[in-house]
Design an enzyme around this catalytic site. Structure first.
Site, PDB file in Angstrom:
ATOM      1  N   GLY A  52     -34.847 -40.266 -15.840  1.00 14.19           N
ATOM      2  CA  GLY A  52     -33.422 -40.000 -15.959  1.00 14.19           C
ATOM      3  C   GLY A  52     -32.998 -38.704 -15.297  1.00 14.19           C
ATOM      4  N   HIS A  79     -33.728 -40.250  -6.788  1.00 13.66           N
ATOM      5  CA  HIS A  79     -33.831 -41.508  -7.532  1.00 13.66           C
ATOM      6  C   HIS A  79     -33.010 -42.597  -6.836  1.00 13.66           C
ATOM      7  CE1 HIS A  79     -34.388 -38.492 -10.901  1.00 13.66           C
ATOM      8  NE2 HIS A  79     -35.465 -39.241 -11.054  1.00 13.66           N
ATOM      9  N   GLN A  82     -46.560 -37.095 -21.190  1.00 13.06           N
ATOM     10  CA  GLN A  82     -46.912 -36.392 -19.950  1.00 13.06           C
ATOM     11  C   GLN A  82     -46.454 -34.941 -19.952  1.00 13.06           C
ATOM     12  OE1 GLN A  82     -44.565 -39.240 -17.533  1.00 13.06           O
ATOM     13  NE2 GLN A  82     -44.001 -37.465 -16.309  1.00 13.06           N
ATOM     14  N   ASP A  98     -43.526 -36.509  -5.640  1.00 18.50           N
ATOM     15  CA  ASP A  98     -44.635 -36.376  -6.595  1.00 18.50           C
ATOM     16  C   ASP A  98     -45.885 -36.991  -5.955  1.00 18.50           C
ATOM     17  OD1 ASP A  98     -43.291 -35.445  -9.348  1.00 18.50           O
ATOM     18  OD2 ASP A  98     -41.934 -36.758  -8.262  1.00 18.50           O
TER      19      ASP A  98
HETATM   20  P1  AMP Z   1     -38.768 -38.513 -12.338  1.00 22.51           P
HETATM   21  O1  AMP Z   1     -37.517 -39.030 -12.973  1.00 22.51           O
HETATM   22  O2  AMP Z   1     -38.711 -37.069 -11.972  1.00 22.51           O
HETATM   23  O3  AMP Z   1     -40.024 -38.927 -13.072  1.00 22.51           O
HETATM   24  O4  AMP Z   1     -38.859 -39.237 -10.936  1.00 22.51           O
HETATM   25  C1  AMP Z   1     -38.799 -40.649 -10.851  1.00 22.51           C
HETATM   26  C2  AMP Z   1     -39.201 -41.069  -9.471  1.00 22.51           C
HETATM   27  O5  AMP Z   1     -38.309 -40.482  -8.516  1.00 22.51           O
HETATM   28  C3  AMP Z   1     -40.610 -40.594  -9.090  1.00 22.51           C
HETATM   29  O6  AMP Z   1     -41.251 -41.628  -8.364  1.00 22.51           O
HETATM   30  C4  AMP Z   1     -40.334 -39.405  -8.225  1.00 22.51           C
HETATM   31  O7  AMP Z   1     -41.355 -39.150  -7.275  1.00 22.51           O
HETATM   32  C5  AMP Z   1     -39.066 -39.826  -7.523  1.00 22.51           C
HETATM   33  N1  AMP Z   1     -38.350 -38.648  -7.020  1.00 22.51           N
HETATM   34  C6  AMP Z   1     -38.021 -37.526  -7.697  1.00 22.51           C
HETATM   35  N2  AMP Z   1     -37.420 -36.628  -6.891  1.00 22.51           N
HETATM   36  C7  AMP Z   1     -37.369 -37.214  -5.659  1.00 22.51           C
HETATM   37  C8  AMP Z   1     -36.865 -36.803  -4.382  1.00 22.51           C
HETATM   38  N3  AMP Z   1     -36.281 -35.610  -4.210  1.00 22.51           N
HETATM   39  N4  AMP Z   1     -36.984 -37.659  -3.353  1.00 22.51           N
HETATM   40  C9  AMP Z   1     -37.574 -38.876  -3.515  1.00 22.51           C
HETATM   41  N5  AMP Z   1     -38.055 -39.328  -4.691  1.00 22.51           N
HETATM   42  C10 AMP Z   1     -37.957 -38.510  -5.744  1.00 22.51           C
END
Ligand code: AMP
Length: 259
Positions: free
Chosen positions: A29, A35, A59, A148
């Site tokens: 979120g 995202h 995590q 990531d």
């Molecule tokens: P998170 O909500 O931070 O767990 O991220 C969810 C997904 O979005 C994960 O696969 C992240 O690697 C991806 N994500 C987060 N930030 C970015 C970004 N700046 N560019 C591309 N993908 C992202």
């Protein structure tokens, strides 16, 4: 768009969609343009676009980090709707980890270096929740961000080792115009901290760990690590702390630089 809160509801929502290709975008979120790029890829390439929205307690190490993680579910649901998502799975922690829960997935080597060394248990939590999401949603393809990079590497290993039938699509890191990688944690930065955080993409663009470290330290950032990570392809990866906010970023070496 269906918002399902329970495992049985999300399974029911997907039951008559299984003849087509199902794409899953796992998120915690506080959705941003990064995202959105994953959601757009899912929408463009799948018959059904599913998104999970779950701040996974397993995590996080510090309770303060978990409690301080930005949350805005109402807005996230609207972002998902605007992106054309068909099904949002937004479970409670008790739905995912009911009383008596005791099974964990550990990618022993890749999960122990870099982020894993600085955040013990982090990848155990990530691997476990992702495998659960794969079993719940049963997607044909899951979309993850290059942002990531170690998460991608760990999950690829888990998928291969545990014979999970799933494609993994990696989407390039989405950045602000000034180079800072979009992150849910960026909202926690003061304007002064955000300005200093720009040293992170600048340092990584040098492609050299020692130069990068000097730039990061010169900007007054506390460096958890900056190193060439043994990923596919090899990647210059770093984690820094800017005030009380921890940021990660990476720059993969392309194939010319690799050879
Ligand atoms: P998170 O909500 O931070 O767990 O991220 C969810 C997904 O979005 C994960 O696969 C992240 O690697 C991806 N994500 C987060 N930030 C970015 C970004 N700046 N560019 C591309 N993908 C992202």
């Amino acid at each position: 768009m269906i918002v399902a809160r329970t495992i049985s509801d999300v399974r029911a929502a997907l039951a008559d969609r299984r003849t087509g290709r199902i794409g899953l975008v796992p998120t915690m979120g506080a959705l941003h343009e990064g995202h959105r790029a994953l959601l757009d890829a899912a929408r463009a390439t799948c018959d059904t676009a599913a998104m999970s929205l779950f701040v996974n307690p397993a995590q996080f190490g510090e309770p303060a980090d978990l409690n301080g993680y930005p949350r805005d579910e109402a807005r996230d649901v609207e972002v998902a709707r605007a992106a054309g998502v068909d099904v949002v799975f937004a479970p409670s922690a008790a739905e995912m980890y009911p009383a008596g829960y005791q099974t964990w997935v550990e990618v022993t080597e890749l999960g122990a270096i870099l982020e894993g060394e600085h955040r013990p248990g982090h990848f155990r939590g990530v691997s476990t929740v992702c495998l659960k999401l794969f079993n719940i949603v049963r997607p044909d393809v899951a979309f993850y961000g290059q942002k990531d990079a170690q998460q991608v590497e760990v999950l690829r290993r888990m998928i291969a080792d545990l014979d999970v039938e799933l494609e993994l699509e990696v989407i390039p890191t989405v950045r602000d115009d000034d180079g800072l990688a979009q992150s849910s944690r960026n909202v926690l930065l003061s304007p002064e901290e955000r300005a200093r955080a720009l040293a992170l993409p600048r340092a990584l663009s040098t492609g050299d760990p020692e130069t990068a470290r000097a730039i990061l330290e010169g900007a007054g950032l506390a460096v958890d690590y900056v190193a060439i990570a043994p990923f596919h392809p090899p990647t210059l990866a770093a984690a820094v702390r800017v005030g009380s906010t921890r940021l990660i970023d990476n720059a993969p070496f392309d194939h010319e630089e690799e050879s």
